[in-house]
Design a protein around this motif. Structure first.
Motif, mmCIF file in Angstrom:
data_model
loop_
_atom_site.group_PDB
_atom_site.id
_atom_site.type_symbol
_atom_site.label_atom_id
_atom_site.label_comp_id
_atom_site.label_asym_id
_atom_site.label_seq_id
_atom_site.Cartn_x
_atom_site.Cartn_y
_atom_site.Cartn_z
ATOM 1 N N VAL A 341 0.766 -1.165 0.058
ATOM 2 C CA VAL A 341 0.215 0.567 0.421
ATOM 3 C C VAL A 341 0.965 0.918 -0.352
ATOM 4 C CG1 VAL A 341 -1.669 1.074 1.195
ATOM 5 C CG2 VAL A 341 -2.129 -0.859 1.603
ATOM 6 N N GLU A 342 0.854 2.285 -1.223
ATOM 7 C CA GLU A 342 1.870 2.748 -1.390
ATOM 8 C C GLU A 342 1.719 4.285 -2.009
ATOM 9 O OE1 GLU A 342 5.109 2.159 -4.449
ATOM 10 O OE2 GLU A 342 4.095 -0.034 -4.174
ATOM 11 N N PRO A 343 0.976 4.710 -0.910
ATOM 12 C CA PRO A 343 0.214 6.280 -2.172
ATOM 13 C C PRO A 343 1.335 7.476 -1.780
ATOM 14 C CG PRO A 343 -0.794 6.215 0.628
ATOM 15 C CD PRO A 343 -0.286 4.736 -0.073
ATOM 16 N N ASP A 357 4.343 0.374 3.149
ATOM 17 C CA ASP A 357 4.248 -0.499 3.790
ATOM 18 C C ASP A 357 3.940 -2.255 3.597
ATOM 19 O OD1 ASP A 357 5.281 -0.269 6.133
ATOM 20 O OD2 ASP A 357 3.489 -0.040 6.841
ATOM 21 N N LEU A 358 4.356 -3.360 3.452
ATOM 22 C CA LEU A 358 4.750 -4.226 3.053
ATOM 23 C C LEU A 358 3.425 -5.402 3.767
ATOM 24 C CD1 LEU A 358 4.662 -6.583 0.301
ATOM 25 C CD2 LEU A 358 7.047 -7.056 1.523
ATOM 26 N N LEU A 369 4.531 -6.801 7.674
ATOM 27 C CA LEU A 369 5.800 -7.029 6.783
ATOM 28 C C LEU A 369 7.437 -6.090 7.258
ATOM 29 C CD1 LEU A 369 4.894 -9.881 4.823
ATOM 30 C CD2 LEU A 369 4.940 -10.122 6.763
ATOM 31 N N THR A 370 6.772 -4.806 7.013
ATOM 32 C CA THR A 370 7.316 -3.487 6.781
ATOM 33 C C THR A 370 7.729 -2.786 8.977
ATOM 34 O OG1 THR A 370 6.455 -2.788 5.039
ATOM 35 C CG2 THR A 370 8.437 -3.482 4.579
ATOM 36 N N LEU A 371 8.350 -2.941 9.077
ATOM 37 C CA LEU A 371 8.378 -1.923 10.155
ATOM 38 C C LEU A 371 8.814 -1.170 10.500
ATOM 39 C CD1 LEU A 371 8.053 -5.589 12.503
ATOM 40 C CD2 LEU A 371 6.136 -4.218 11.303
ATOM 41 N N HIS A 372 9.707 -0.934 9.649
ATOM 42 C CA HIS A 372 10.162 0.426 10.199
ATOM 43 C C HIS A 372 9.614 2.285 10.704
ATOM 44 C CE1 HIS A 372 12.823 4.119 9.519
ATOM 45 N NE2 HIS A 372 14.708 3.473 10.035
ATOM 46 N N PRO A 373 10.092 2.616 11.759
ATOM 47 C CA PRO A 373 9.095 3.738 11.937
ATOM 48 C C PRO A 373 8.999 4.567 10.875
ATOM 49 C CG PRO A 373 10.480 3.275 13.400
ATOM 50 C CD PRO A 373 11.161 2.755 12.652
ATOM 51 N N LYS A 374 7.780 5.176 10.150
ATOM 52 C CA LYS A 374 7.262 5.931 9.596
ATOM 53 C C LYS A 374 8.072 7.551 9.680
ATOM 54 C CE LYS A 374 3.208 3.498 7.726
ATOM 55 N NZ LYS A 374 2.954 1.996 9.042
ATOM 56 N N THR A 375 8.383 8.323 11.055
ATOM 57 C CA THR A 375 8.661 9.634 11.618
ATOM 58 C C THR A 375 9.723 9.833 10.651
ATOM 59 O OG1 THR A 375 8.604 8.201 13.637
ATOM 60 C CG2 THR A 375 9.433 10.154 13.624
#
Length: 382
Positions: A341-343, A357-358, A369-375
């Protein structure tokens, strides 16, 4: 003497931690689709489809599907030992016979004599299609997507590899965040990411890693350049890892120092859009509804026209697989689907923002499955 960090030893360690891949039984599932396509045999040429069916990883292989438990893998003499060994490891040696030959069509023709119609994957080159038509007495017709639709639902061993790749990409991105400073070049960050991915035990990046800063971030698939990062830049990093043939995919956008009002509005809108799209992911939902959820947020923020690509796609042996997540996609999500999901929004001359994110679809919803912070904020040194 111990080896260097990363490299073959580290890659072997990652693989040893994963459950074995077993392809036995996939041929029978495919045969149900072959029979439903009104053909009597099928020729599979796409490398990822060949690998998924047989476990064979060589660069030259054609699978001729003759029945629910009968197929030929035609390859050349380079793979005379590798092909049967990999088929045996994958648990389908009783179903698939290896044939070493230079011309797959001529080699398979005697086994196809009784077939009235032979379906050939429509990705085959035109010249190869002519060779098949000339070699066999049966009618040859194109077939499309019969393996890809099966590949869209991952089993536990496949999910373990995709998740391992996602974890490696998470770690690689975390390792380069401290390098996000004015003066660092896009190319330097790309090399650092790719090196960290390999050092962690992946085969390499899942695709060409994207690092795009400032005005370059307005290009959704920008190639890294020698541009040096500047204070206030938006920086898009799109990174994935490759583990035992399976891929991950993730994008984060950062801003160096305090964002401008325009950049802050872009970051806030895309973050809300991505969260809305992810929240819509659950079994039974049509993929197009995820696209609608993302676009409605950006439309409301007055940025809908700046979202110029699809909302997502499946990921597995290929970086772009089914299901397709775009406007009008009626495919219903199933447990085991892995999708992005990649807008994003992109303004030429200024920059862009994308968050990706995946996700894996579960029985009750989804799991990231992708967990790196979105900050996004990267504080600058005083």
């Amino acid at each position: 003497m111990s080896g260097p960090p990363g490299g073959p030893d580290r890659e072997a360690g990652v693989l040893a931690s994963l459950p074995p891949l077993r392809t036995g039984g996939r041929l029978g599932r495919l045969w149900d689709r072959v029979a439903g396509s009104d053909v009597d045999a099928a020729v599979i040429v796409e490398p990822a489809n060949v690998r998924w069916l047989t476990g064979f990883t060589g660069s030259n292989g054609v699978v001729v599907v003759l029945g629910a438990d009968e197929a030929l893998l035609v390859t050349d003499a380079r793979y005379e030992e590798q092909a049967p060994a990999q088929i045996g490891e994958a648990g389908c040696s009783g179903e698939i016979e290896v044939v070493v030959a230079r011309d797959p069509a001529k080699a398979a023709a005697p086994r196809l004599g009784a077939s009235a119609r032979v379906g050939i994957e429509d990705r085959v080159a035109w010249g190869e299609q002519i060779r098949w038509s000339e070699a066999v007495t049966a009618e040859t017709v194109p077939v499309s997507g019969i393996v890809e639709r099966l590949r869209a639902v991952k089993d536990g061993a496949e999910l373990a590899r995709i998740e391992a790749a996602a974890n490696i990409a998470d770690g690689a991105l975390a390792s380069v965040v401290p390098m996000l400073r004015p003066g660092t070049t896009e190319s330097h960050l790309q090399r650092a990411l790719d090196g960290a991915i390999r050092s962690a035990g992946a085969s390499g990046p899942a695709y060409d890693t994207i690092v795009a800063s400032g005005p370059n971030a307005a290009l959704p698939h920008a190639a890294p350049t020698g541009r040096r990062l500047e204070s206030g830049d938006l920086v898009i990093i799109d990174v994935g890892a490759l583990v035992d043939g399976y891929r991950s995919d993730m994008t984060r956008t950062f801003v160096l120092g305090d964002p401008s009002d325009r950049a802050a509005a872009m970051l806030e809108a895309v973050e809300r859009s991505q969260a809305a799209g992810a929240a819509a992911v659950e079994p039974g939902v049509e993929a197009g509804r995820i696209d609608t959820a993302c676009r409605s947020v950006l439309d409301g923020a007055g940025m809908g026209d700046a979202f110029v690509h699809g909302t997502g796609h499946g990921v597995g042996l290929d970086i772009h697989e089914l299901p397709r997540v775009a406007s009008g996609s009626a495919a219903a999500l199933e447990p085991g689907n892995v999708l992005t999901v990649e807008p994003g929004v992109y303004f030429p001359g200024f920059g862009g923002v994308r968050i990706e994110d995946l996700l894996v679809v579960t029985d009750s919803g989804h799991r990231p499955l992708t967990l790196h912070p979105k900050t996004p904020l990267v504080p600058l040194p005083a």
